[in-house]
Scaffold this motif. Structure first.
Motif, PDB file in Angstrom:
ATOM      1  N   CYS A  37       6.588  -7.420  -3.709  1.00 43.00           N
ATOM      2  CA  CYS A  37       5.236  -7.810  -3.312  1.00 43.00           C
ATOM      3  C   CYS A  37       4.472  -8.338  -4.521  1.00 43.00           C
ATOM      4  CB  CYS A  37       4.494  -6.616  -2.710  1.00 43.00           C
ATOM      5  SG  CYS A  37       5.107  -6.107  -1.086  1.00 43.00           S
ATOM      6  N   ASP A  38       3.413  -9.094  -4.258  1.00 41.07           N
ATOM      7  CA  ASP A  38       2.610  -9.634  -5.352  1.00 41.07           C
ATOM      8  C   ASP A  38       1.849  -8.537  -6.088  1.00 41.07           C
ATOM      9  OD1 ASP A  38       3.241 -12.396  -4.857  1.00 41.07           O
ATOM     10  OD2 ASP A  38       1.916 -12.308  -3.110  1.00 41.07           O
ATOM     11  N   LEU A  39       1.345  -7.556  -5.343  1.00 42.01           N
ATOM     12  CA  LEU A  39       0.536  -6.492  -5.917  1.00 42.01           C
ATOM     13  C   LEU A  39       0.889  -5.175  -5.248  1.00 42.01           C
ATOM     14  CD1 LEU A  39      -2.873  -8.404  -5.840  1.00 42.01           C
ATOM     15  CD2 LEU A  39      -1.544  -7.903  -7.898  1.00 42.01           C
ATOM     16  N   ARG A  40       0.611  -4.075  -5.960  1.00 39.66           N
ATOM     17  CA  ARG A  40       0.904  -2.739  -5.461  1.00 39.66           C
ATOM     18  C   ARG A  40      -0.307  -1.833  -5.715  1.00 39.66           C
ATOM     19  NH1 ARG A  40       4.540  -5.652  -6.928  1.00 39.66           N
ATOM     20  NH2 ARG A  40       3.481  -5.738  -8.947  1.00 39.66           N
ATOM     21  N   PHE A  41      -0.920  -1.350  -4.652  1.00 37.49           N
ATOM     22  CA  PHE A  41      -1.996  -0.379  -4.738  1.00 37.49           C
ATOM     23  C   PHE A  41      -1.415   0.957  -4.266  1.00 37.49           C
ATOM     24  CE2 PHE A  41      -5.962  -3.321  -4.198  1.00 37.49           C
ATOM     25  CZ  PHE A  41      -5.523  -4.092  -5.265  1.00 37.49           C
TER      26      PHE A  41
ATOM     27  N   ALA B 180       0.874  -1.175   0.000  1.00 34.42           N
ATOM     28  CA  ALA B 180       0.000   0.000   0.000  1.00 34.42           C
ATOM     29  C   ALA B 180       0.909   1.222   0.000  1.00 34.42           C
ATOM     30  CB  ALA B 180      -0.901  -0.006   1.225  1.00 34.42           C
ATOM     31  N   VAL B 181       0.947   1.920  -1.141  1.00 34.07           N
ATOM     32  CA  VAL B 181       1.978   2.926  -1.393  1.00 34.07           C
ATOM     33  C   VAL B 181       1.390   4.328  -1.392  1.00 34.07           C
ATOM     34  CG1 VAL B 181       3.732   3.732  -3.012  1.00 34.07           C
ATOM     35  CG2 VAL B 181       3.304   1.271  -2.752  1.00 34.07           C
TER      36      VAL B 181
ATOM     37  N   GLU C 243      -9.062   7.269  -0.105  1.00 37.92           N
ATOM     38  CA  GLU C 243      -9.768   6.019  -0.380  1.00 37.92           C
ATOM     39  C   GLU C 243      -8.840   4.805  -0.391  1.00 37.92           C
ATOM     40  OE1 GLU C 243     -12.014   6.430  -3.978  1.00 37.92           O
ATOM     41  OE2 GLU C 243     -12.835   8.380  -3.392  1.00 37.92           O
ATOM     42  N   LEU C 244      -7.533   5.037  -0.303  1.00 44.70           N
ATOM     43  CA  LEU C 244      -6.594   3.926  -0.449  1.00 44.70           C
ATOM     44  C   LEU C 244      -6.746   2.899   0.667  1.00 44.70           C
ATOM     45  CD1 LEU C 244      -4.212   2.660  -1.995  1.00 44.70           C
ATOM     46  CD2 LEU C 244      -2.678   3.997  -0.536  1.00 44.70           C
ATOM     47  N   ASP C 245      -6.775   3.328   1.916  1.00 43.42           N
ATOM     48  CA  ASP C 245      -6.864   2.383   3.022  1.00 43.42           C
ATOM     49  C   ASP C 245      -8.117   1.519   2.916  1.00 43.42           C
ATOM     50  OD1 ASP C 245      -4.488   3.194   4.131  1.00 43.42           O
ATOM     51  OD2 ASP C 245      -5.408   4.554   5.585  1.00 43.42           O
ATOM     52  N   LYS C 246      -9.225   2.138   2.564  1.00 41.13           N
ATOM     53  CA  LYS C 246     -10.473   1.395   2.439  1.00 41.13           C
ATOM     54  C   LYS C 246     -10.355   0.339   1.353  1.00 41.13           C
ATOM     55  CE  LYS C 246     -15.400   1.950   1.379  1.00 41.13           C
ATOM     56  NZ  LYS C 246     -16.479   2.917   1.002  1.00 41.13           N
TER      57      LYS C 246
END
Length: 258
Positions: free
Chosen positions: A122-126, A106-107, A190-193
């Protein structure tokens, strides 16, 4: 008591999700040697915890990680300190890439140098829409590790990898999304959600499917691993539960490993 401001890795666990926070806000969460050393041990602990289904890696106070803490380097003439720091970073990166459960970065803010190295592992990056990504060894005269370069190329392709490594320039979240460096971008508020929502989705899915898919996607497709996962699928009962739940219009109750 006030929480310590010392550089550290902070861990929280809830509802199957372990959140590891890089905490060194005085230097945009730059990684000290102690933080690099701690990360593989922490990942080993979380991998062994059956209650942990998903790992989220993030940074404290509005930024992800500005890379290695250059202030901790006291390079000698033959570069011993720099080589040691790079070795620690690569070991942490490899431990993160090998983590057997889904991992999500989570960036926010700066995701630079060693920070980007961790995000790529990491597998994914949001990412938040204000995030900035970059890999900056060309600004320091450092040879970026071969294994890290290969992982970056697999993710974004050779042209984007060369752009980042040749120039050391930062790219915004929009370009990161277009090149595959980010998987999703969201407004900061909205990122954390979204990360929490997606992590909970992963918790609800089949661990068997995830574990096998992670190995195969990472290139572990030798005959012995394929046979291993075929046996696990046959004895695990996950497919029977998944189909039964679908027909009964209920959420599946996956139990692998039993």
């Amino acid at each position: 008591m006030e929480p310590s401001s010392e550089p550290s890795l902070r861990t929280a666990r809830a509802d199957g999700i372990a959140t590891v926070t890089l905490h060194h806000p005085a230097k945009r969460n730059a990684m000290t040697p102690a933080m690099w050393r701690r990360l593989p041990r922490l990942l080993e602990e979380l991998a062994a915890d059956d209650t942990v289904r998903v790992l989220v890696l993030t940074g404290a106070e509005g930024t992800f990680c500005a890379g290695a803490d250059i202030g901790t380097l006291r390079a000698t003439a033959d570069g011993d300190a720099a080589r040691e720091q790079q070795g620690l970073a690569v070991a942490a990166e490899e431990a993160l890439a090998a983590f057997p459960k889904p991992t999500l970065a989570a960036v926010r803010g700066h995701c630079v140098g060693g920070g980007c190295q961790l995000a790529v592992a990491c597998d994914l990056r949001f990412a938040s829409e204000d995030a900035l990504f970059g890999i900056t060894p060309a600004k320091l005269g450092i040879v970026y590790a071969a294994s890290s370069t290969e992982r970056l190329v697999r993710l974004v392709g050779p042209a984007t990898a060369k752009y980042l490594l040749f120039s050391g320039e930062l790219i915004d979240a929009g370009r990161a999304l277009r090149t595959g460096l980010a998987d999703e971008t969201h407004p900061d508020g909205e990122l954390d959600k979204r990360v929490s929502e997606f992590a909970r989705t992963l918790v609800s899915r089949s661990r068997l499917t995830q574990a096998a898919a992670k190995e195969f996607a990472d290139g572990r497709t030798d005959a012995s691993r394929i046979a291993h996962w075929q046996r696990e699928a046959e004895v695990g009962g996950e497919a029977v539960e998944g189909v039964t739940a679908f027909l009964e219009r209920r959420a599946p109750r996956f139990k692998w490993p039993h």
